[in-house]
Write a protein that holds these residues in place. Sequence first.
Motif, PDB file in Angstrom:
ATOM      1  N   SER A 177       8.867   9.007   4.973  1.00  0.00           N
ATOM      2  CA  SER A 177       8.568   8.593   3.603  1.00  0.00           C
ATOM      3  C   SER A 177       9.840   8.530   2.774  1.00  0.00           C
ATOM      4  O   SER A 177      10.045   7.592   1.982  1.00  0.00           O
ATOM      5  N   THR A 227       2.521   3.510   4.876  1.00  0.00           N
ATOM      6  CA  THR A 227       1.373   4.414   4.899  1.00  0.00           C
ATOM      7  C   THR A 227       1.634   5.457   5.980  1.00  0.00           C
ATOM      8  O   THR A 227       1.714   5.118   7.161  1.00  0.00           O
ATOM      9  N   ASP A 245       2.118   6.512  -0.660  1.00  0.00           N
ATOM     10  CA  ASP A 245       2.008   6.249   0.778  1.00  0.00           C
ATOM     11  C   ASP A 245       1.079   7.250   1.475  1.00  0.00           C
ATOM     12  O   ASP A 245       1.090   7.365   2.696  1.00  0.00           O
TER      13      ASP A 245
END
Length: 267
Positions: A177, A227, A245
């Motif tokens: 992320s 995601t 996300d």
Amino acid sequence: MPSVRPGAPGPSPASPATVAAVVADVSATGGYFGLDLGPVLREPGWRPLTDLVADPGTVEAQVADMAGRLGTGETRVAASILFQGLAARFWSPPLGAAIAHGLLVDLDPRQVHWRPVAGGPLPLRAAHLEGWEVRDPARIAGPLYRTVVTGLLEPLAGTVRRIVPTAPGLLWGNAASALVGTLLELGRHHPRLAAEAVAVGRELLDTGLLRGTGELAEPAPGRPLFTRRSCCLFYRLPDGGMCGDCVLADPGVRRERWARAARKSGR
């Protein structure tokens, strides 16, 4: 020196002047991209980065500080947010230098120093920083992975898990992320580099411990949407919520995010 594919010409060492110019340019992006070059012994508070990634006492103190700032008694949540923030900090200067300038900088934790701050991006400084010029973007991801993941995030993850029981998937989801967030920031500041940044990101997300951490979509060129397959636990903070996300987000909300990105690009 970073290793390259067998038979391929190796990266060429960059001059100190080139490294300094690239680091200054990348640092001007602001925030997490900042990296100072200069002496560290004359100023108080600077410590080798090895302390931050491998010393349990130092990491435990940073987790406790993060818990206090976030207002949580859950050390697991504080450790997760700390790891994600440090991952973003470690990704940013090397990604910026590699994608914007084709320069691989070596964030050797024995050479790079840090010092604690009350908030904001962690200050980083190096008295000496080596770099290698690589003009083929296809040969950037491997050395970047070794610099950031192998050299910094793996020892940090091991130290965090010795202090706080934390699932490995959570930490590597955080690293992924943070990677995508860094790519988005680069694309915002340098739109012409957005497509290359996404390409490098895809290769990194298919490498080693980052593989399988999530799905990277591109509803519009140069506008990645990620995601993840794990949760960073941000929702457990007093004022927390779901990240953009988050694996827990409603699929309809996610589709609307993709649609907005496509509309902004005119697609």
